[in-house]
Design a protein around this motif. Structure first.
Motif, PDB file in Angstrom:
ATOM      1  N   GLU A 341      19.637  61.877  43.588  1.00 30.84           N
ATOM      2  CA  GLU A 341      19.034  63.186  43.793  1.00 30.84           C
ATOM      3  C   GLU A 341      19.062  64.013  42.508  1.00 30.84           C
ATOM      4  OE1 GLU A 341      16.969  66.175  45.346  1.00 30.84           O
ATOM      5  OE2 GLU A 341      17.322  64.230  46.319  1.00 30.84           O
ATOM      6  N   ALA A 342      20.144  63.876  41.732  1.00 27.98           N
ATOM      7  CA  ALA A 342      20.209  64.578  40.448  1.00 27.98           C
ATOM      8  C   ALA A 342      19.124  64.068  39.505  1.00 27.98           C
ATOM      9  CB  ALA A 342      21.593  64.387  39.820  1.00 27.98           C
ATOM     10  N   VAL A 343      18.904  62.750  39.480  1.00 22.85           N
ATOM     11  CA  VAL A 343      17.845  62.184  38.639  1.00 22.85           C
ATOM     12  C   VAL A 343      16.478  62.650  39.124  1.00 22.85           C
ATOM     13  CG1 VAL A 343      16.688  60.024  38.022  1.00 22.85           C
ATOM     14  CG2 VAL A 343      19.174  60.210  37.829  1.00 22.85           C
ATOM     15  N   PRO A 350      10.173  69.916  33.692  1.00 22.98           N
ATOM     16  CA  PRO A 350       9.741  69.592  32.324  1.00 22.98           C
ATOM     17  C   PRO A 350      10.923  69.651  31.371  1.00 22.98           C
ATOM     18  CG  PRO A 350       9.094  71.824  32.898  1.00 22.98           C
ATOM     19  CD  PRO A 350       9.643  71.207  34.155  1.00 22.98           C
ATOM     20  N   THR A 351      10.895  68.838  30.339  1.00 19.87           N
ATOM     21  CA  THR A 351      11.971  68.824  29.354  1.00 19.87           C
ATOM     22  C   THR A 351      11.578  69.657  28.140  1.00 19.87           C
ATOM     23  OG1 THR A 351      11.165  66.871  28.179  1.00 19.87           O
ATOM     24  CG2 THR A 351      12.576  66.493  30.086  1.00 19.87           C
ATOM     25  N   THR A 360       8.205  65.175  29.529  1.00 16.72           N
ATOM     26  CA  THR A 360       8.288  64.976  30.973  1.00 16.72           C
ATOM     27  C   THR A 360       9.015  63.661  31.239  1.00 16.72           C
ATOM     28  OG1 THR A 360       6.138  63.872  31.000  1.00 16.72           O
ATOM     29  CG2 THR A 360       6.157  66.241  31.488  1.00 16.72           C
ATOM     30  N   ILE A 361       9.378  63.446  32.504  1.00 13.98           N
ATOM     31  CA  ILE A 361      10.007  62.193  32.930  1.00 13.98           C
ATOM     32  C   ILE A 361       9.180  61.611  34.073  1.00 13.98           C
ATOM     33  CG2 ILE A 361      12.103  61.086  33.774  1.00 13.98           C
ATOM     34  CD1 ILE A 361      13.655  63.545  32.736  1.00 13.98           C
ATOM     35  N   ASP A 364       9.113  56.272  37.128  1.00 11.17           N
ATOM     36  CA  ASP A 364       9.853  55.040  36.829  1.00 11.17           C
ATOM     37  C   ASP A 364      11.078  55.267  35.959  1.00 11.17           C
ATOM     38  OD1 ASP A 364       8.539  55.644  34.482  1.00 11.17           O
ATOM     39  OD2 ASP A 364       7.656  53.661  34.196  1.00 11.17           O
ATOM     40  N   GLY A 365      11.348  56.534  35.609  1.00 14.33           N
ATOM     41  CA  GLY A 365      12.504  56.864  34.791  1.00 14.33           C
ATOM     42  C   GLY A 365      12.224  56.909  33.307  1.00 14.33           C
ATOM     43  N   ARG A 366      10.994  56.718  32.890  1.00 11.52           N
ATOM     44  CA  ARG A 366      10.642  56.745  31.472  1.00 11.52           C
ATOM     45  C   ARG A 366      10.453  58.196  31.010  1.00 11.52           C
ATOM     46  NH1 ARG A 366      11.714  54.420  27.238  1.00 11.52           N
ATOM     47  NH2 ARG A 366      12.049  56.586  26.576  1.00 11.52           N
ATOM     48  N   LYS A 367      11.280  58.633  30.035  1.00 13.69           N
ATOM     49  CA  LYS A 367      11.107  59.938  29.405  1.00 13.69           C
ATOM     50  C   LYS A 367       9.968  59.831  28.385  1.00 13.69           C
ATOM     51  CE  LYS A 367      12.216  63.947  27.297  1.00 13.69           C
ATOM     52  NZ  LYS A 367      11.549  63.845  25.996  1.00 13.69           N
ATOM     53  N   LEU A 368       9.029  60.777  28.439  1.00  8.31           N
ATOM     54  CA  LEU A 368       7.852  60.733  27.582  1.00  8.31           C
ATOM     55  C   LEU A 368       7.925  61.790  26.480  1.00  8.31           C
ATOM     56  CD1 LEU A 368       5.000  60.316  30.246  1.00  8.31           C
ATOM     57  CD2 LEU A 368       6.229  58.528  28.978  1.00  8.31           C
ATOM     58  N   HIS A 369       7.678  61.362  25.259  1.00  8.97           N
ATOM     59  CA  HIS A 369       7.554  62.219  24.097  1.00  8.97           C
ATOM     60  C   HIS A 369       6.817  61.414  23.026  1.00  8.97           C
ATOM     61  CE1 HIS A 369      11.830  60.583  24.228  1.00  8.97           C
ATOM     62  NE2 HIS A 369      11.209  59.791  23.362  1.00  8.97           N
ATOM     63  N   PRO A 370       6.354  62.032  21.952  1.00  9.00           N
ATOM     64  CA  PRO A 370       5.609  61.285  20.929  1.00  9.00           C
ATOM     65  C   PRO A 370       6.486  60.267  20.215  1.00  9.00           C
ATOM     66  CG  PRO A 370       5.212  63.658  20.738  1.00  9.00           C
ATOM     67  CD  PRO A 370       6.362  63.486  21.687  1.00  9.00           C
ATOM     68  N   ALA A 371       5.829  59.270  19.642  1.00  8.40           N
ATOM     69  CA  ALA A 371       6.468  58.317  18.731  1.00  8.40           C
ATOM     70  C   ALA A 371       5.836  58.486  17.362  1.00  8.40           C
ATOM     71  CB  ALA A 371       6.288  56.885  19.230  1.00  8.40           C
TER      72      ALA A 371
END
Length: 414
Positions: A341-343, A350-351, A360-361, A364-371
C-alpha cells in the motif's frame, strides 16, 4: 558476521533516552512511530565507491530534508554489506525484517542479490527501493507490488549506449560479460538492440563474478573475433580493469571500440581522463548536469574518498525522499502495516527532487526520468576536478525505459 555496521538515529528521537529506560507503554508508542530503513550494498568491494557508505549518506540527507521529524516521526537508518552474495543479502534482509522490524530496504547493487531481496520483501509485505541493481527483470517477469526500480536498468542502458554505438557504425559486437544476473540481462538487452539495428553478435565470454582482476585472456578472445565493438557487460572495478587492460594491449588504437555499457563517474575518476577520454556512456544523474544537481551535491557534503555522488547514490536520496512523502500522507502505522500500500501511494504521487527533477512511477514499479548520453572529455576539455562529461543527447523519460506493455509484468497484464 555483524549485519549492521553502523546505526544512526535521525529526527525527533535523536535526543531521547535509550528505550530500555522508557516505560513499557512509552517504548511501544515510540517504536510504532518509527520508520526503519536498511541500506544494503557493497561496503568494501567492487561497487563501494558508486554505492557503499555514500548511499547511506544520501539516505540520511533525504531523511533530514523530508521534514518528517517535524511531524513527530522518528526515522532510523542502518546499513550492511551484502558482499555481492545473494545468500548473505538474503540472510541480512530476513534478520532485518523478522528481528529488527526494518520497514524499507534501499539500494542493493548486484542484480542477483536484488532479485533475492525482491522475493523476500514481497513475502513479508515490506518495501524495496532499488537504486543499485540494474536488471530490467525487476519491472518485467519479476515485478512486485512492493518494489520500485528507481535509477536505471539494463534496457535503458542498451537503448541509449548500445543504440548510439550501432548508429555510429558499430555493426559487429563481442561481449565480455560478468557471469551473474546483471551481466546476463545487460548482454541480452543490448544484443536485442544490436540485432534490431541490423548488427551481428560474433561471440561472448563470461567472466567470474566476483573473483577476477585479469581480463587479458577475455580481451584477446574479443580481439580475435574481429568485432568492431567490444561490449563490456560489467560494472565497477570489472569495468575499470577491462578498460585499463584494453588500453595497455592497444586494442582501441587498432580501431576497436569499447562500449562501456554501465560506466559511472567514479569509474572515470579511477581510470583518469587520459584513459577514459572519448568513452560514450549513459547515466540518469550527473552531479554537474544543472544548477539543481550541483545544489544537491553541495548539500550532500564531503563524500567518502572525496568522490562526487553517483547516480546510484542520488537514486537512494530521491527514492527515500519520495517514500517519506508518502508516509507523511498515509501515516506511519499504515505504511508500516502494508508495504504494498505504501508503494501504491508512491506510484500515485508525482516525484520531484533536485537530483532527477520531475518524474512519475509506473504501475510496473519503473520510476521514469530522462536518461543522458554523455561522452567523456579529453584532459584538455576538462575545467577541473570531476568535470568529466559533455552531454551528447537527452532521452526523454517516456522513451528512456522499456515500454510497460513489453515487460511481461503481471501487475499490468490485462
Amino acid at each position: 558476521m555483524s549485519t549492521t555496521s553502523r546505526r544512526t538515529l535521525l529526527g525527533a528521537a535523536a535526543t531521547a533516552p535509550v528505550w530500555g529506560a522508557l516505560p513499557y507503554r512509552s517504548a511501544r508508542a515510540q517504536a510504532a512511530n518509527t520508520i526503519r530503513i536498511g541500506v544494503m550494498n557493497d561496503q568494501s568491494g567492487l561497487y563501494r565507491d558508486l554505492s557503499g557508505p555514500g548511499s547511506t549518506q544520501a539516505v540520511r540527507l533525504a531523511v533530514q530534508e523530508s521534514g518528517i521529524a517535524q511531524r513527530g516521526v522518528t526515522v532510523e537508518v542502518i546499513q550492511a554489506d551484502h558482499q555481492n552474495r545473494p545468500d548473505v543479502g538474503s540472510t541480512v534482509v530476513r534478520q532485518w525484517i523478522d528481528r529488527d522490524n526494518v520497514d524499507v530496504i534501499v539500494d542493493v547493487p548486484t542484480s542477483s542479490v536484488a532479485l533475492a531481496v525482491n522475493t523476500i520483501v514481497r513475502e513479508r509485505n515490506k518495501v524495496f527501493l532499488n537504486s543499485g541493481a540494474a536488471t530490467s527483470d525487476l519491472t518485467g517477469a519479476q515485478c512486485s507490488p512492493n518494489t520500485i526500480h528507481w535509477t536505471y536498468d539494463t534496457w535503458m542502458l542498451a537503448n541509449s549506449t548500445g543504440g548510439a554505438m550501432v548508429a555510429a557504425g558499430g555493426q559487429t559486437w563481442f561481449f565480455i560479460t560478468a557471469d551473474y544476473a546483471f551481466g546476463h540481462a545487460l548482454e541480452r538487452d543490448t544484443s536485442a538492440f544490436v540485432r534490431q539495428a541490423g548488427g551481428r553478435i560474433l561471440g561472448n565470454v563470461r567472466t567470474p563474478f566476483p573473483g577476477t582482476t585479469d581480463f587479458s585472456s577475455f580481451l584477446l578472445q574479443a580481439q580475435a573475433s574481429r568485432a568492431q565493438v567490444i561490449g563490456l557487460a560489467n560494472a565497477g572495478g570489472d569495468t575499470i580493469n577491462s578498460i585499463k587492460q584494453a588500453a595497455e594491449f592497444g586494442i582501441t588504437r587498432r580501431g576497436v571500440r569499447l562500449a562501456g555499457l554501465l560506466v559511472f563517474a567514479t569509474d572515470v575518476h579511477a581510470l583518469g581522463l587520459q584513459t577514459a577520454q572519448g568513452l560514450v556512456l549513459t547515466e540518469t544523474f550527473y552531479w554537474d548536469l544543472n544548477d539543481k544537481t550541483r545544489a544537491f551535491t553541495q548539500r550532500l557534503g564531503a563524500m567518502p574518498n572525496d568522490t562526487r555522488p553517483s547516480m546510484v547514490q542520488a537514486g537512494c536520496y530521491s527514492s527515500v525522499l519520495h517514500y517519506l512523502k508518502a508516509v507523511g500522507e498515509m501515516g506511519v502505522a499504515a505504511a508500516k502495516a502494508n508495504g504494498a500500500e505504501a508503494v501504491a501511494r508512491m506510484k500515485a504521487m508525482p516525484t520531484s527532487d533536485d537530483a532527477f527533477g520531475e518524474g512519475t512511477i509506473r504501475a510496473d514499479g519503473r520510476k521514469l526520468h530522462p536518461a543522458y548520453l554523455f561522452q567523456v572529455k579529453t584532459p584538455e576539455e576538462s575545467r577541473g576536478a570531476w568535470d568529466y562529461y559533455k552531454l551528447l543527447q537527452t532521452v526523454p523519460a517516456d522513451q528512456a525505459f522499456r515500454p510497460m506493455a513489453a515487460g511481461n509484468c503481471a501487475l499490468v497484464r490485462s
